[in-house]
Design a protein around this motif. Structure first.
Motif, PDB file in Angstrom:
ATOM      1  N   SER A  10       0.777  -1.116  -0.148  1.00  0.00           N
ATOM      2  CA  SER A  10      -0.092   0.041   0.058  1.00  0.00           C
ATOM      3  C   SER A  10       0.735   1.530  -0.059  1.00  0.00           C
ATOM      4  CB  SER A  10      -0.837   0.013   1.266  1.00  0.00           C
ATOM      5  OG  SER A  10      -1.861   1.013   1.206  1.00  0.00           O
ATOM      6  N   GLU A  11       0.514   2.158  -0.706  1.00  0.00           N
ATOM      7  CA  GLU A  11       1.272   3.563  -0.617  1.00  0.00           C
ATOM      8  C   GLU A  11       0.163   4.515  -0.603  1.00  0.00           C
ATOM      9  OE1 GLU A  11       3.261   4.695  -4.052  1.00  0.00           O
ATOM     10  OE2 GLU A  11       1.916   3.761  -5.468  1.00  0.00           O
ATOM     11  N   PHE A  12       0.802   5.919  -0.172  1.00  0.00           N
ATOM     12  CA  PHE A  12       0.038   6.774  -0.001  1.00  0.00           C
ATOM     13  C   PHE A  12       0.557   8.102  -0.925  1.00  0.00           C
ATOM     14  CE2 PHE A  12      -1.066   5.016   3.757  1.00  0.00           C
ATOM     15  CZ  PHE A  12      -2.221   5.629   4.314  1.00  0.00           C
ATOM     16  N   VAL A  13      -0.467   8.825  -1.731  1.00  0.00           N
ATOM     17  CA  VAL A  13      -0.072   9.891  -2.669  1.00  0.00           C
ATOM     18  C   VAL A  13      -0.914  11.171  -2.101  1.00  0.00           C
ATOM     19  CG1 VAL A  13      -0.508  10.954  -4.926  1.00  0.00           C
ATOM     20  CG2 VAL A  13       0.438   8.544  -4.738  1.00  0.00           C
ATOM     21  N   ARG A  14      -0.062  12.157  -1.769  1.00  0.00           N
ATOM     22  CA  ARG A  14      -0.832  13.463  -0.992  1.00  0.00           C
ATOM     23  C   ARG A  14      -1.604  13.324  -0.003  1.00  0.00           C
ATOM     24  NH1 ARG A  14      -0.329  14.011  -6.580  1.00  0.00           N
ATOM     25  NH2 ARG A  14      -2.431  13.414  -6.890  1.00  0.00           N
ATOM     26  N   GLY A  15      -1.293  12.163   0.898  1.00  0.00           N
ATOM     27  CA  GLY A  15      -1.826  11.960   2.187  1.00  0.00           C
ATOM     28  C   GLY A  15      -3.015  11.060   2.026  1.00  0.00           C
ATOM     29  N   LYS A  16      -3.288  10.545   0.777  1.00  0.00           N
ATOM     30  CA  LYS A  16      -4.446   9.495   0.645  1.00  0.00           C
ATOM     31  C   LYS A  16      -3.834   8.250   0.153  1.00  0.00           C
ATOM     32  CE  LYS A  16      -7.810  13.372  -0.089  1.00  0.00           C
ATOM     33  NZ  LYS A  16      -8.331  14.048  -0.844  1.00  0.00           N
ATOM     34  N   ARG A  17      -4.523   6.918   0.776  1.00  0.00           N
ATOM     35  CA  ARG A  17      -4.176   5.820   0.191  1.00  0.00           C
ATOM     36  C   ARG A  17      -4.393   5.349  -1.167  1.00  0.00           C
ATOM     37  NH1 ARG A  17      -2.959   1.758   3.769  1.00  0.00           N
ATOM     38  NH2 ARG A  17      -4.255   2.765   5.415  1.00  0.00           N
ATOM     39  N   VAL A  18      -3.649   4.949  -2.075  1.00  0.00           N
ATOM     40  CA  VAL A  18      -3.979   4.532  -3.334  1.00  0.00           C
ATOM     41  C   VAL A  18      -4.603   3.250  -3.220  1.00  0.00           C
ATOM     42  CG1 VAL A  18      -2.939   3.583  -5.397  1.00  0.00           C
ATOM     43  CG2 VAL A  18      -1.721   5.512  -4.283  1.00  0.00           C
ATOM     44  N   THR A  19      -6.103   3.075  -3.621  1.00  0.00           N
ATOM     45  CA  THR A  19      -6.925   2.265  -3.196  1.00  0.00           C
ATOM     46  C   THR A  19      -7.384   1.345  -4.614  1.00  0.00           C
ATOM     47  OG1 THR A  19      -7.602   3.427  -1.412  1.00  0.00           O
ATOM     48  CG2 THR A  19      -8.885   1.613  -1.979  1.00  0.00           C
ATOM     49  N   THR A  59     -17.552   0.793  -4.082  1.00  0.00           N
ATOM     50  CA  THR A  59     -17.364   1.219  -2.630  1.00  0.00           C
ATOM     51  C   THR A  59     -16.141   2.237  -2.812  1.00  0.00           C
ATOM     52  OG1 THR A  59     -17.940  -0.916  -2.062  1.00  0.00           O
ATOM     53  CG2 THR A  59     -16.753   0.120  -0.568  1.00  0.00           C
ATOM     54  N   PHE A  60     -16.169   3.028  -2.089  1.00  0.00           N
ATOM     55  CA  PHE A  60     -14.962   3.980  -2.118  1.00  0.00           C
ATOM     56  C   PHE A  60     -14.503   4.160  -0.660  1.00  0.00           C
ATOM     57  CE2 PHE A  60     -17.143   5.817  -5.604  1.00  0.00           C
ATOM     58  CZ  PHE A  60     -16.060   5.911  -6.705  1.00  0.00           C
ATOM     59  N   ASN A  61     -13.239   4.176  -0.650  1.00  0.00           N
ATOM     60  CA  ASN A  61     -12.436   4.399   0.648  1.00  0.00           C
ATOM     61  C   ASN A  61     -12.177   6.046   0.752  1.00  0.00           C
ATOM     62  OD1 ASN A  61     -10.382   4.622   2.372  1.00  0.00           O
ATOM     63  ND2 ASN A  61      -8.719   3.906   1.626  1.00  0.00           N
ATOM     64  N   VAL A  62     -12.719   6.562   1.922  1.00  0.00           N
ATOM     65  CA  VAL A  62     -12.837   8.218   2.058  1.00  0.00           C
ATOM     66  C   VAL A  62     -11.756   8.580   3.229  1.00  0.00           C
ATOM     67  CG1 VAL A  62     -14.211  10.149   2.411  1.00  0.00           C
ATOM     68  CG2 VAL A  62     -15.096   8.077   1.368  1.00  0.00           C
ATOM     69  N   ASN A  63     -10.814   9.650   2.895  1.00  0.00           N
ATOM     70  CA  ASN A  63     -10.097   9.874   4.103  1.00  0.00           C
ATOM     71  C   ASN A  63     -10.847  10.486   5.346  1.00  0.00           C
ATOM     72  OD1 ASN A  63      -9.061  12.757   5.226  1.00  0.00           O
ATOM     73  ND2 ASN A  63      -7.016  11.351   4.731  1.00  0.00           N
ATOM     74  N   GLY A  64     -10.683   9.888   6.433  1.00  0.00           N
ATOM     75  CA  GLY A  64     -11.458  10.114   7.747  1.00  0.00           C
ATOM     76  C   GLY A  64     -11.681  11.661   7.980  1.00  0.00           C
ATOM     77  N   ASP A  65     -10.714  12.492   7.468  1.00  0.00           N
ATOM     78  CA  ASP A  65     -10.866  13.948   7.961  1.00  0.00           C
ATOM     79  C   ASP A  65     -11.874  14.590   6.767  1.00  0.00           C
ATOM     80  OD1 ASP A  65      -8.941  14.068   9.882  1.00  0.00           O
ATOM     81  OD2 ASP A  65      -7.439  14.577   8.675  1.00  0.00           O
TER      82      ASP A  65
END
Ligand code: X2W
Length: 288
Positions: A86-95, A184-190
């Protein structure tokens, strides 16, 4: 007779503290307070129990708390166990497809139910849902590079009002449905917490994290900041890195009608109570 555990002077200061909280309790009667509980602020079982107690206390004194949680570190643990990179781009997880399934399992299952259970154990009533339930949060893809990461475009927050009007604390996992069938989408918690606070026109959004607040150029935590100051500090690079998604969320929530947003350290004991019910406050409060 109950065993006395406090000395007389401790008991007097506890009573005084309760008395001093009266104007704050009056101010927040029936207020809607959205609390973002991030994975990094969750800590061990004792910290979870303390958070739950604070939320139940808010409810007990007439506040309507709505909990929106994260769980990034818990998703990382499960992905590692399953051998999924798993990796993050600009604070969000590539999903990708496999990752979004793990995200939903961990957030809607493990993390959501752990918080619900902690609130029940503290004597409150809680119901755990995700952004999918009653179409609470409908998303489109945020950025093609990120895969199934959602940006909320339609909010249906009546289910949250129905729950808190019935005395139930809603606990929301940041997983959402899309416009098309079966997405289904993964949404940043903030992001999810900001969208919910905006749609509810909340009195407060508390973003609990693991830093003391927004720092100025000299490294001092700012207790009060306006949206214009946030914009200027972002343009000049004083606000950077992981703070950017939080301040962006704060600005979005305020534009949508949230009265004030506080970014605070969730690891401080009773952080929410300190912010809402004392004249000390905690962290950085952003308001126009
Ligand atoms: C986050 C959702 C969880 C989250 C993730 O997959 O980690 C995206 O990055 P924290 O604990 O609040 O960081 N989603 C799109 O936001 O957790």
């Amino acid at each position: 007779m109950q065993k006395q555990t406090l000395t007389m002077s401790d008991a007097i200061s506890t009573a005084k503290m309760l008395s001093e909280a009266l104007p704050y309790l009056q101010r927040f009667e029936d207020a809607v307070v959205v609390v973002k509980f991030g994975g990094n602020a969750m800590g061990d079982d004792a910290a979870m129990a303390e958070f739950a107690r604070d939320v139940v206390l808010m409810r007990q004194v007439g506040v309507n708390p709505v909990v929106v949680h994260g769980g990034g570190p818990m998703i990382n643990d499960m992905l590692t166990k399953l051998g999924i990179k798993s990796e993050f781009v600009r604070g969000k997880r590539v999903t990708d497809k496999a990752t979004v399934q793990v995200v939903e399992m961990v957030l809607s299952g493990l993390v959501n139910k752990r918080i619900v259970q902690a609130i029940m154990d503290a004597g409150g009533r809680a119901v755990g849902i995700s952004g999918k339930d009653d179409d609470l949060m409908v998303c489109v893809a945020d950025d093609p590079e990120l895969g199934f990461v959602g940006r909320p475009v339609e909010m249906n927050v009546q289910v949250l009002r129905d729950l808190y009007k019935a005395g139930i604390i809603p606990v929301v996992a940041p997983v959402a449905t899309g416009m098309a069938d079966n997405e289904t989408f993964n949404v940043n918690g903030d992001t999810a917490a900001g969208a919910i606070a905006g749609a509810l026109q909340a009195d407060r959004l508390l973003l609990l994290t693991d830093v003391p607040g927004v720092k100025d150029a000299s490294g001092q935590v700012m207790t009060q900041i306006t949206p214009d100051e946030i914009r200027a500090m972002t343009a000049s690079g004083v606000i950077s890195g992981g703070m950017i998604p939080k301040t962006e969320t704060a600005l979005m929530a305020i534009e949508a009608g949230t009265r004030a947003v506080t970014i605070l350290d969730g690891r401080i004991p009773n952080a929410c109570l300190l912010e809402l019910f004392t004249d000390h406050g905690a962290g950085s409060q952003i308001r126009s």
